[in-house]
Scaffold this motif. Structure first.
Motif, PDB file in Angstrom:
ATOM      1  N   ALA A   4       0.655  -1.381  -0.402  1.00 53.25           N
ATOM      2  CA  ALA A   4      -0.024   0.391  -0.455  1.00 53.25           C
ATOM      3  C   ALA A   4       1.228   1.647  -0.113  1.00 53.25           C
ATOM      4  N   ALA A   5       1.743   0.831   0.368  1.00 53.75           N
ATOM      5  CA  ALA A   5       2.799   2.604   1.035  1.00 53.75           C
ATOM      6  C   ALA A   5       3.766   2.485  -0.067  1.00 53.75           C
ATOM      7  N   ALA A  35       6.459  11.494   2.551  1.00 51.54           N
ATOM      8  CA  ALA A  35       5.404  11.371   3.874  1.00 51.54           C
ATOM      9  C   ALA A  35       4.211  10.733   3.536  1.00 51.54           C
ATOM     10  N   PHE A  36       3.534  12.158   3.656  1.00 51.73           N
ATOM     11  CA  PHE A  36       2.310  11.635   2.942  1.00 51.73           C
ATOM     12  C   PHE A  36       1.531  10.737   1.982  1.00 51.73           C
ATOM     13  N   ALA A  37       2.411  10.222   1.485  1.00 54.24           N
ATOM     14  CA  ALA A  37       1.703   9.770   0.166  1.00 54.24           C
ATOM     15  C   ALA A  37       1.673   8.497   0.672  1.00 54.24           C
ATOM     16  N   ALA A  38       2.233   8.217   1.597  1.00 51.42           N
ATOM     17  CA  ALA A  38       2.519   6.604   2.338  1.00 51.42           C
ATOM     18  C   ALA A  38       2.082   6.666   3.221  1.00 51.42           C
ATOM     19  N   GLN A  39       1.498   7.977   4.431  1.00 51.43           N
ATOM     20  CA  GLN A  39       0.280   7.798   4.659  1.00 51.43           C
ATOM     21  C   GLN A  39      -0.730   7.457   4.329  1.00 51.43           C
ATOM     22  N   VAL A  40      -1.195   8.391   4.069  1.00 56.52           N
ATOM     23  CA  VAL A  40      -2.580   8.369   3.014  1.00 56.52           C
ATOM     24  C   VAL A  40      -3.009   7.106   2.723  1.00 56.52           C
ATOM     25  N   ALA A  41      -1.817   5.982   1.599  1.00 54.71           N
ATOM     26  CA  ALA A  41      -1.767   4.734   1.157  1.00 54.71           C
ATOM     27  C   ALA A  41      -2.479   3.495   2.450  1.00 54.71           C
ATOM     28  N   THR A  42      -2.082   3.770   3.501  1.00 51.89           N
ATOM     29  CA  THR A  42      -1.731   3.089   4.458  1.00 51.89           C
ATOM     30  C   THR A  42      -2.636   2.965   5.472  1.00 51.89           C
ATOM     31  N   LEU A  43      -3.290   4.396   5.867  1.00 56.24           N
ATOM     32  CA  LEU A  43      -4.130   4.897   6.903  1.00 56.24           C
ATOM     33  C   LEU A  43      -4.637   3.773   7.295  1.00 56.24           C
ATOM     34  N   PRO A  44      -6.073   3.500   6.287  1.00 53.10           N
ATOM     35  CA  PRO A  44      -6.701   2.673   6.102  1.00 53.10           C
ATOM     36  C   PRO A  44      -7.056   1.360   6.653  1.00 53.10           C
ATOM     37  N   LEU A  45      -6.106   0.796   5.689  1.00 58.34           N
ATOM     38  CA  LEU A  45      -5.454  -0.516   6.448  1.00 58.34           C
ATOM     39  C   LEU A  45      -4.491  -0.357   8.464  1.00 58.34           C
ATOM     40  N   VAL A  46      -3.954   0.379   8.607  1.00 59.92           N
ATOM     41  CA  VAL A  46      -3.550   0.316  10.119  1.00 59.92           C
ATOM     42  C   VAL A  46      -5.004   1.031  11.120  1.00 59.92           C
ATOM     43  N   VAL A  47      -4.875   1.933  11.175  1.00 64.59           N
ATOM     44  CA  VAL A  47      -6.612   1.855  11.336  1.00 64.59           C
ATOM     45  C   VAL A  47      -7.317   0.252  11.725  1.00 64.59           C
ATOM     46  N   ALA A  48      -7.693   0.060  10.442  1.00 65.10           N
ATOM     47  CA  ALA A  48      -8.619  -1.549  10.660  1.00 65.10           C
ATOM     48  C   ALA A  48      -7.537  -2.749  11.381  1.00 65.10           C
ATOM     49  N   LEU A  49      -6.658  -2.560  11.227  1.00 64.40           N
ATOM     50  CA  LEU A  49      -4.922  -3.642  11.934  1.00 64.40           C
ATOM     51  C   LEU A  49      -5.145  -2.977  14.067  1.00 64.40           C
ATOM     52  N   SER A  50      -5.334  -1.461  14.187  1.00 62.72           N
ATOM     53  CA  SER A  50      -4.863  -1.093  15.348  1.00 62.72           C
ATOM     54  C   SER A  50      -5.833  -0.479  16.042  1.00 62.72           C
ATOM     55  N   GLY A  51      -7.272   0.100  15.466  1.00 64.78           N
ATOM     56  CA  GLY A  51      -7.912   1.607  16.132  1.00 64.78           C
ATOM     57  C   GLY A  51      -6.889   2.645  16.544  1.00 64.78           C
ATOM     58  N   GLN A  52      -6.236   2.739  16.112  1.00 65.60           N
ATOM     59  CA  GLN A  52      -4.949   3.741  16.277  1.00 65.60           C
ATOM     60  C   GLN A  52      -4.695   4.736  15.208  1.00 65.60           C
ATOM     61  N   VAL A  53      -4.931   6.508  15.020  1.00 66.08           N
ATOM     62  CA  VAL A  53      -4.814   6.791  13.787  1.00 66.08           C
ATOM     63  C   VAL A  53      -3.335   7.419  14.603  1.00 66.08           C
ATOM     64  N   ALA A  54      -1.865   7.271  14.011  1.00 68.12           N
ATOM     65  CA  ALA A  54      -1.060   8.300  14.405  1.00 68.12           C
ATOM     66  C   ALA A  54      -0.306   9.287  14.080  1.00 68.12           C
ATOM     67  N   ALA A 127     -11.835   1.656   8.804  1.00 63.80           N
ATOM     68  CA  ALA A 127     -10.993   1.777   8.065  1.00 63.80           C
ATOM     69  C   ALA A 127     -12.003   2.248   6.958  1.00 63.80           C
ATOM     70  N   GLY A 128     -13.378   2.490   6.686  1.00 65.99           N
ATOM     71  CA  GLY A 128     -14.060   2.770   5.740  1.00 65.99           C
ATOM     72  C   GLY A 128     -14.429   4.690   6.239  1.00 65.99           C
ATOM     73  N   LEU A 129     -14.599   4.559   7.603  1.00 61.95           N
ATOM     74  CA  LEU A 129     -14.299   6.382   8.277  1.00 61.95           C
ATOM     75  C   LEU A 129     -12.740   6.762   7.674  1.00 61.95           C
ATOM     76  N   ALA A 130     -11.514   6.464   8.075  1.00 61.06           N
ATOM     77  CA  ALA A 130     -10.417   6.677   7.593  1.00 61.06           C
ATOM     78  C   ALA A 130     -10.774   6.511   5.895  1.00 61.06           C
ATOM     79  N   LEU A 131     -10.907   5.525   4.983  1.00 58.88           N
ATOM     80  CA  LEU A 131     -10.881   6.356   3.611  1.00 58.88           C
ATOM     81  C   LEU A 131     -12.191   7.679   3.317  1.00 58.88           C
ATOM     82  N   VAL A 132     -12.658   8.114   3.991  1.00 58.28           N
ATOM     83  CA  VAL A 132     -13.884   8.853   4.148  1.00 58.28           C
ATOM     84  C   VAL A 132     -12.992  10.380   3.926  1.00 58.28           C
TER      85      VAL A 132
END
Length: 177
Positions: A4-5, A35-54, A127-132
């Motif tokens: 994803a990154a 840095a922002f492109a990697a963050q945006v691309a991985t954010l839905p996966l990260v929040v789905a797995l961890s339940g946090q936004v870094a 993940a959906g909420l982060a994507l939106v």
């Protein structure tokens, strides 16, 4: 996450770098865009797995980035020469420990900072909420531009994201293909 990154870097980083303020040095624009492109691309996966936004992850990645290449090169070189010369491998690994220690220090400090992470729902809903959220931010991002956010392309992108989220909600968790 790596796939994803990488997709974020390939699809987004160059365009974003070009849209950042022209007064910034090219290397800074590229580093911020990556840095922002990697963050945006991985954010839905990260929040789905961890339940946090870094919150500090982009800043942490910017601070750690200069050490990644030396740590990788020294580590790969140590692994490559270890069957032939354990002493040389040890010396190379010793050199690689310093940039690796910097990366670890940046990660630990960013993770332990106050409000470093925000709680977030896990699973498909998170993940959906982060994507939106990211889609809305990206659709309205206008660095140096005067176009309205409601261009047909952006409205279509938002409609696709909304349709996917609606389908996920109707199908339910665990049954999504």
């Amino acid at each position: 996450l790596s796939v994803a990154a990488t997709a974020g870097l390939v699809l987004l980083a160059r365009r974003w770098s070009e849209r950042l303020p022209g007064g910034w040095p090219t290397s800074l624009r590229q580093a911020v865009a990556v840095a922002f492109a990697a963050q945006v691309a991985t954010l839905p996966l990260v929040v789905a797995l961890s339940g946090q936004v870094a919150v500090l992850s982009v800043l942490a990645n910017l601070l750690a980035a200069p050490a990644v290449a030396p740590a990788t090169v020294f580590g790969a070189a140590a692994a490559a020469v270890s069957p032939v010369s354990p002493q040389l491998a040890h010396a190379l690994a010793w050199c690689g420990q310093w940039p690796a220690a910097w990366i670890a220090e940046v990660a630990q400090r960013a993770a332990s900072a106050p409000l470093a992470t925000l709680p977030w729902p896990t699973g498909w809903g998170g993940a959906g909420l982060a994507l939106v959220g990211m889609s809305l931010l990206l659709l309205t991002w206008q660095v140096g531009g005067s176009r309205a956010w409601w261009t047909p392309r952006r409205v279509l992108a938002l409609a696709v994201v909304g349709t996917a989220l609606l389908a996920a909600a109707l199908v339910g968790p665990g049954r999504w293909p």
